[in-house]
Design a protein around this motif. Structure first.
Motif, PDB file in Angstrom:
ATOM      1  N   ASP A 243      -5.637  27.683  77.589  1.00  0.00           N
ATOM      2  CA  ASP A 243      -5.329  28.998  77.066  1.00  0.00           C
ATOM      3  C   ASP A 243      -3.818  29.187  77.120  1.00  0.00           C
ATOM      4  O   ASP A 243      -3.080  28.277  77.454  1.00  0.00           O
ATOM      5  CB  ASP A 243      -6.067  30.086  77.842  1.00  0.00           C
ATOM      6  CG  ASP A 243      -5.638  30.133  79.288  1.00  0.00           C
ATOM      7  OD1 ASP A 243      -6.308  30.781  80.072  1.00  0.00           O
ATOM      8  OD2 ASP A 243      -4.631  29.505  79.627  1.00  0.00           O
ATOM      9  N   ASN A 244      -3.366  30.362  76.802  1.00  0.00           N
ATOM     10  CA  ASN A 244      -1.927  30.585  76.730  1.00  0.00           C
ATOM     11  C   ASN A 244      -1.234  30.306  78.056  1.00  0.00           C
ATOM     12  O   ASN A 244      -0.157  29.768  78.097  1.00  0.00           O
ATOM     13  CB  ASN A 244      -1.639  32.035  76.340  1.00  0.00           C
ATOM     14  CG  ASN A 244      -1.987  32.289  74.884  1.00  0.00           C
ATOM     15  OD1 ASN A 244      -2.371  31.372  74.166  1.00  0.00           O
ATOM     16  ND2 ASN A 244      -1.844  33.521  74.472  1.00  0.00           N
TER      17      ASN A 244
ATOM     18  N   PHE B  78      -0.037  29.863  68.854  1.00  0.00           N
ATOM     19  CA  PHE B  78      -0.033  29.330  70.201  1.00  0.00           C
ATOM     20  C   PHE B  78      -0.027  27.811  70.229  1.00  0.00           C
ATOM     21  O   PHE B  78       0.396  27.199  71.171  1.00  0.00           O
ATOM     22  CB  PHE B  78      -1.118  29.964  71.099  1.00  0.00           C
ATOM     23  CG  PHE B  78      -2.529  29.569  70.849  1.00  0.00           C
ATOM     24  CD1 PHE B  78      -3.414  30.488  70.302  1.00  0.00           C
ATOM     25  CD2 PHE B  78      -3.001  28.331  71.211  1.00  0.00           C
ATOM     26  CE1 PHE B  78      -4.737  30.160  70.101  1.00  0.00           C
ATOM     27  CE2 PHE B  78      -4.320  27.990  71.013  1.00  0.00           C
ATOM     28  CZ  PHE B  78      -5.193  28.914  70.444  1.00  0.00           C
TER      29      PHE B  78
END
Ligand SMILES: *[C@@H]1O[C@H](CO)[C@@H](O)[C@H](O)[C@H]1NC(C)=O
Ligand SMILES: *[C@@H]1O[C@H](CO)[C@@H](O)[C@H](O)[C@H]1NC(C)=O
Ligand SMILES: *[C@@H]1O[C@H](CO)[C@@H](O)[C@H](O)[C@H]1NC(C)=O
Length: 343
Positions: free
Chosen positions: A328-329, A3
């Motif tokens: 976060d993603n 990621f």
């Protein structure tokens, strides 16, 4: 790791992100993304002055990102407790600047705190340190009194200032183009003999010093010496070093010939897709956080990436890399999923 890559993909393509994502328009890959006067919309103006805005600083430290203050239920519209610092000046016919003051901007209100202030630099950790370079030395921001306190005995005429992440080591560029390292609470000053004819300085997040010399060429200072930056066009004009956006660690942004480049402390360079129309070039750049600020036409414009994701918390949106799990993603890739710009 995966990621992280994705994060970089999302952001490096559209660096100076706010300016671009603020007004997404379809654009073909590998073609310059041209920033025009259309980017400066009246509703984005947060401050109107009488002089050029020549510097803007968004401290990425606990002055703005105090984790103990965090409140998940706060609205993202509520950015009123962001501290900005900016400098006004008037460009003289001979190219020098006449000081018009350094301001703190908070809750929609600008307060002049240093008449001869010329630049500001903040620590990048959980301290709240903000330094100012002025015509008569170094000052430090006092939040309690909302004023600038003299810092150390130095009285040099400073035109640019930068600080290492913990805020205990400073670099000053003086009017006669010398760079000094300042430590010991402002008491110890060492001239950097290897940095000559500098007209701008900036630090990356690994505390490497970059400078542009009077010949418009950028250099980076390593422990073993000064490295030129390679891979740039031979003729460079209208150059400017820009403080790194939050997603860059060992690079800073460099503007030359109206094009944005990323230059690294290894001495390499990458051309970004971002190009400014000459008449649309900002007079000051603050791309540090996800809410970005640019000086243009005596005004400060606010570009919010945040408008793209209504449910994000302020911590996610304000580039809290003191606590990088805030990204976060969803946040990493909200640009290509939501705006349709990336692909
Ligand atoms: C967070 O903000 C809300 C709304 O302003 C308030 O009601 C709540 O008490 C705050 N929570 C904390 C932990 O400060
Ligand atoms: C800020 O100013 C007040 C009043 O002069 C002083 O008592 C305080 O120590 C200062 N704060 C810092 C952090 O220097
Ligand atoms: C990001 O997405 C990947 C794959 O979809 C997942 O394994 C990972 O846990 C996610 N990370 C966060 C911080 O949500």
């Amino acid at each position: 790791m995966e990621f992280k890559m994705r994060f970089l993909t999302c952001f490096t393509t559209f660096a100076l992100v706010g300016l671009l994502i603020a007004d997404p328009v379809p654009h073909k890959e590998h073609e310059p993304f041209l920033v025009t006067l259309d980017f400066y919309k009246d509703e984005m103006v947060i401050y109107r002055g009488k002089h050029d805005i020549v510097k803007i600083l968004v401290p990425i430290n606990s002055l703005n990102f105090d984790e103990s203050d965090s409140n998940e239920s706060e609205s993202i519209e509520d950015d009123s407790d962001i501290f900005l610092f900016f400098v006004e000046a008037e460009e003289q016919p001979d190219g020098t600047r006449q000081d018009k003051g350094l301001y703190v901007f908070k809750e929609g209100k600008a307060t002049k705190i240093l008449a001869n202030g010329r630049d500001a630099a903040a620590s990048g950790d959980d301290s709240k340190i903000v330094f100012f370079g002025a015509a008569d030395g170094i000052y430090v921001y006092n939040k309690t009194t909302n004023s600038a306190d003299k810092y150390g005995p130095i009285t040099d005429s400073i035109i640019a200032i930068a600080t290492e992440q913990p805020g205990d080591v400073l670099y000053i560029l003086t009017e006669n183009r010398e760079v000094f390292k300042v430590s010991g609470n402002g008491g110890k000053k060492e001239k950097l003999d290897d940095v000559v004819n500098a007209k701008e300085i900036v630090l990356d997040k690994t505390d490497h010093l970059y400078f542009v010399s009077v010949d418009n060429k950028p250099y980076v200072r390593r422990t073993y010496g000064i490295n030129p930056i390679i891979g740039l066009p031979e003729h460079l004009s209208n150059v400017k070093l820009i403080k790194p956006p939050f997603f860059l660690n060992d690079e800073v942004a460099f503007l030359a010939n109206n094009r944005v480049y990323f230059i690294s402390n290894y001495g390499s360079s990458t051309m970004s897709e971002i190009e400014f129309k000459p008449e649309a070039k900002p007079t000051a750049y603050a791309p540090e956080a996800l809410i970005q600020y640019y000086g243009f036409d005596n005004k400060i414009y606010e570009f919010r990436i945040s408008s793209l994701r209504e449910d994000a918390t302020p911590e996610e949106l304000l580039s809290n890399y003191l606590n990088s799990k805030a990204f976060d993603n969803r946040t990493y890739c909200f640009d290509n999923q939501k705006s349709g710009v990336a692909n």
